[in-house]
Design a protein around this motif. Structure first.
Motif: not given
Length: 1001
Positions: A503-531
């Motif tokens: 369990e981890e933060w892909l990114f902690e609470l961040t202003p939504a104005a930084r949307y362009e910076e957040l998109v690559p982080i979301i796209n590159g996330a490897g989401v697994g099966d949470m127990p």
């Protein structure tokens, strides 16, 4: 000859003393060490030389040796040998640097890339996925660091799983265009994921039917890198197939006249079937037909009784045993009959009728035709919006539409000149979720209100959990990005997920104005099966508690697998007034777990959504949830709008009544015109919020009325005497202006290209510069300049990029003329559905040219991980280390040759030993030297010549007298006193030796 001998002698001089064979031992030892080291380093794969020929410079070593042994070094024996070895070592290092030394690394890791064809010509991927899973699970050698990855491809490739030792394959999540097959890009990306320092192998699983790309260059690159491509064919062959090629409709029609709709049918064998023709979804003709092998043509009469957009669909129904693919049994086309322009009024499907009813009445009273529809029923193609001169969104939220519908509105405005008006309300503009959408792009106002400091902000935490349905993770990432786009610039957002790290933060609470910076982080996330939800929700709660946001909310997307959190944790959420909404997608955790997950939402004041049929509902759900955080953009205050920029829209309209509220937006500035303004800002009186703004966007014109025209904020305007004139003048200003043009546009497809033809029917012939823009699927567009191919006829081609609707806008410029023409066509299905046999020949060529093989489909026999396996050796340049060694040896060589070290003196200094006092100072020694030199000179003058020199000249008496005088004038040499200590320093020893030799003479 003498000249050459002189040159040779100058380079290889004669020795100053005799030389012996034993003197060559240092040279032989050095050459043996050098050659042996190079051979050992090369064959032990420790070091390699990219240019080994440069090692031949070592042939200069004998010259350095000869200059030493011939006595030209001028150094004592010990220092001479040391200097010789340093010189030879310098020569060896210099030769190695020029030979480009590279460190060799041996790696026994094998990286296997499974490249899976998922294009539309592949009926099912179940068997290939089973083969991949069994190969990785059962054939991968235990105890190795081997890696495996998965790439899926169609028109373009995507990395489904990156190289890793584990292989957590649950479902295919990557979203790609499956309407074509590009083996070139698939193999290029497969090679790109293989690291340079490991052995690579690609397992290509495909039918070999390539519709795009060129393999030749890619196969050469793979061969040069030593990456073999093993091929597992997907074989199929359809011997009974029926398909519709196209539906032909007339290009120019008139209302009330009959025309013919003709469809072209192709078949492999003779047969019977039923042909059905639909107009706007309604069956207008059906007929039993008998067709022959080859091409067949069937036609039906059609009559158009009114203007508008007509979409026709033709299909063939045949027995299943006569047809394998039903995707190619339907074709579409359309006819647009231009008539009186209408207004399309789009309302909220669950909204209050009072939001739009009075506006509809005013439009009709202004002598305009109006059609009312809901957001979900609005047309999805730009060409289908051609009958409407203006489109109005009346307090309808963004989640009523899908992306394609909004894009159609944008294209209709920008490319086709339609007008657009957004009317305010609680579900419009920012509160309606239009921030960062194509609708905001075309409007003269922005939903970004970052400069407004009077509004509280919100905080949103999103928890991603892998969902086991096709493209589950892709859907999760897509709707997460969509939810963030709805938020304002100052709102905070954070994303948590269960990854390979836990369990981890892909990114902690961040202003939504930084949307362009957040998109690559979301796209590159490897989401697994949470127990379990416990740890992730605990982390989210901790982050939200730190936020100073006025409203805090959490959204969880799940398939119901994780264990629910503890009751205490939910109580903490409730205490902190943080609501949690659950979006359950195809849940499979059972009734009890479903109740538990539902309870999370109920206990925290959130909402529960169940999606078990259509994942396309997900974006609307997330947008709706994000809007719960939307800070108050609604200003419920009574004011009278003030006039800003003069405009024909408000010409003759006096005595504007009060409005009771509006939605806060930000004017975009020039060229937008702010016609009506809201009340002054309390903190900044010079800033006036826009109430009515207009601007030109592309070929169309758009307007934003941030108040409403309903019984809520605009109740006083509904009873205003000038309400109908205001609506009429507003629509007149923004609606498309129709002009009688002289260009006629027609389109058709040829292979994989669109052919655009424009004919000029102007009374006076002239040359035109015609530019055509083709817009189609995936929000993509291409432009082309048409070439004149005949009198008044222009033509151009553009490659197609998928199946779906395409629309064309052609603009002709010449002299004072500026004509427009519109048209379009529909590509009914992917060209993949016209491939009826797999292509083993292409697959065999790939295997042969890369050193691969054809696989059997049995993992045990294919031995992917052990067949033809060898360590991979990679190298990296290390000449810089050799340069450092050279830089150290050069001053060492100079020091050995130029600096003499008094070892004895240094030792005595270090051991603090005192020398015996000297009896003669340096000055006395120098005086003695002068005296002895004068004496020796006199003796040499008195010494008789040897007999061999012949008769001697008469002796000069002056020499003797001068010598005698010199002797008498010279002081007597100092006599040592007592027992003087023997000389110990280097200087003393040299002077004593010289004195002894002089006395012997």
């Amino acid at each position: 000859m003498k000249f050459l001998r002189r040159i040779v002698v100058s380079f290889i001089p004669a020795p100053r003393h005799p030389t012996r064979w034993v003197d060559a031992v240092p040279l032989a030892v050095f050459l043996a060490l050098f050659v042996g080291s190079c051979v050992v380093l090369e064959y032990a794969h420790i070091l390699m030389f990219a240019r080994p020929a440069m090692l031949g410079l070592i042939v200069l070593a004998p010259w350095f040796w000869w200059m030493h042994v011939a006595g030209y070094g001028g150094l004592p024996k010990g220092r001479g040998i040391a200097s010789l070895f340093v010189r030879l070592l310098l020569l060896a290092l210099f030769a190695m640097v020029l030979a480009d030394p590279r460190a060799v690394r041996t790696n026994n890791v094998l990286s296997v890339v499974f490249a899976l064809d998922v294009s539309d010509s592949i009926s099912s991927t179940d068997k290939p996925l089973t083969y991949i899973a069994e190969t990785v699970q059962n054939q991968r050698p235990a105890g190795t660091e081997d890696q495996q990855s998965l790439i899926i491809f169609g028109k373009s490739p995507a990395v489904e799983l990156p190289p890793t030792k584990s292989f957590p394959l649950e479902a295919l999540n990557s979203q790609i265009d499956r309407g074509a097959t590009n083996l070139e890009q698939a193999l290029s990306m497969s090679a790109a994921v293989v690291k340079e320092d490991v052995q690579g192998r690609i397992v290509l699983i495909s039918d070999g039917v390539q519709t795009e790309g060129n393999l030749s260059r890619t196969l050469g690159d793979l061969k040069s890198r030593g990456i073999a491509v093993d091929v597992l064919p997907i074989d199929y062959s359809y011997n009974d197939e029926v398909w519709l090629e196209r539906l032909d409709l007339p290009q120019e029609v008139k209302i009330g006249e009959s025309y013919e709709a003709a469809m072209v049918l192709s078949a492999m064998n003779d047969g019977k079937g039923k042909v059905v023709l639909r107009e706007n979804g309604n069956i207008i003709a059906d007929q039993e037909v008998t067709y022959k092998a080859g091409k067949n043509r069937f036609s039906f009469p059609i009559t158009l009784r009114s203007a508008g957009y007509y979409e026709y669909t033709a299909s063939i129904e045949v027995p299943r045993d006569q047809d394998k693919l039903n995707q190619n049994n339907t074709v579409k086309n359309f006819i647009y009959v231009e008539g009186e322009g209408k207004v399309l009024l789009v309302r909220d499907s669950v909204g209050d009728v009072r939001d739009w009813k009075r506006l509809e009445q005013a439009i009709r009273e202004g002598e305009r035709a109006v059609q009312v529809t809901t957001g979900s029923e609005m047309p999805r193609e730009p060409i289908s919006l051609m009958p409407y001169d203006a489109i109005i969104f009346c307090n309808v939220p963004q989640d009523e539409f899908d992306v394609q519908q909004l894009q159609a509105v944008r294209d209709a405005v920008y490319n086709m000149g339609a007008g657009f008006l957004m009317v305010g309300g609680p579900n419009s503009f920012g509160p309606g979720g239009y921030h960062r959408t194509v609708i905001e792009e075309i409007l003269p106002v922005s939903m970004d209100i970052s400069q407004k400091k009077v509004l509280p902000k919100g905080a949103l935490a999103i928890i991603l959990h892998t969902c086991e349905f096709p493209e589950g993770n892709t859907w999760g990432k897509r709707i997460t990005k969509q939810a963030i786009k709805v938020l304002g610039a100052q709102d905070e957002v954070g994303v948590l997920a269960y990854t390979e790290k836990g369990e981890e933060w892909l990114f902690e609470l961040t202003p939504a104005a930084r949307y362009e910076e957040l998109v690559p982080i979301i796209n590159g996330a490897g989401v697994g099966d949470m127990p379990s939800f416990q740890n992730t929700m605990q982390m989210g709660l901790k982050g939200l508690k730190k936020s100073d946001a006025a409203a805090r909310h959490m959204i969880i997307i799940t398939d119901g697998d994780p264990q629910p959190p503890t009751t205490q944790l939910l109580a903490d959420f409730k205490t902190e007034q943080i609501s949690v909404s659950i979006v359950a997608i195809f849940p499979h955790g059972g009734v009890e777990l479903d109740k538990a997950v539902r309870g999370i939402a109920e206990l925290t004041g959130g909402r529960y959504y169940l999606v078990n049929d259509d994942p396309n509902r997900l974006p609307a759900i997330f947008i709706k949830e994000s809007k719960t955080l939307k800070r108050s953009l609604l200003q419920n205050k009574v004011f009278t709008p003030s006039v800003g920029f003069p405009s024909p829209i408000i010409k003759g309209l006096e005595g504007m009544p009060e409005l009771k509220g509006y939605v806060i937006t930000t004017a975009k500035g020039h060229p937008a015109m702010q016609i009506l303004n809201g009340p002054p800002d309390a903190e900044d009186p010079d800033t006036l919020d826009p109430v009515l703004s207009v601007w030109q966007h592309g070929l169309g014109k758009t307007a934003a009325f941030t108040s409403d025209l309903s019984a809520n904020w605009g109740v006083n305007w509904q009873s205003w005497d000038h309400f109908e004139p205001f609506v009429k003048q507003l629509l007149t200003d923004i609606s498309r202006v129709k002009k009688d043009g002289h260009l006629r546009l027609s389109t058709h497809t040829s292979g994989g290209d669109a052919v655009i033809v424009v004919e000029d029917f102007h009374p006076y012939e002239s040359f035109l510069e015609i530019q055509a823009k083709l817009a189609g699927p995936n929000q993509k567009s291409e432009s082309v300049t048409l070439k004149q191919v005949g009198p008044r006829r222009y033509q151009g081609t553009i490659p197609l990029w998928g199946h779906g609707s395409y629309h064309v806008v052609a603009q002709g410029l010449g002299g004072d003329r500026k004509d427009l023409a519109f048209g379009g066509f529909i590509v009914s299905y992917s060209p993949e559905y016209l491939r009826f046999r797999s292509n083993r020949q292409t697959l065999q060529e790939i295997a042969d040219r890369t050193g691969g093989r054809m696989l059997s489909g049995d993992p045990a026999k294919d031995q992917i991980y052990t067949y033809d396996r060898s360590p991979k050796r990679s190298s990296r340049p290390i000449f810089d280390w050799f340069l450092i060694a050279l830089a150290i040896l050069v001053p060492l060589d100079v020091a050995i040759r130029r600096i003499q070290i008094d070892v004895v003196g240094i030792w005595r200094t270090l051991t603090l030993r005192r020398r015996a006092p000297a009896t003669a100072t340096m000055g006395t020694l120098l005086q003695t030297k002068q005296t002895i030199s004068a004496t020796l000179k006199g003796k040499r003058e008195e010494r008789p010549l040897s007999p061999q020199s012949g008769a001697a000249p008469p002796r000069s008496t002056s020499s003797k007298s001068s010598t005698t005088a010199a002797k008498s004038e010279s002081p007597a040499p100092a006599t040592p006193q007592g027992n003087a200590a023997s000389p110990t320093s280097t200087t003393e020893r040299l002077l004593a030796l010289k004195r002894k030799r002089d006395e012997q003479k």
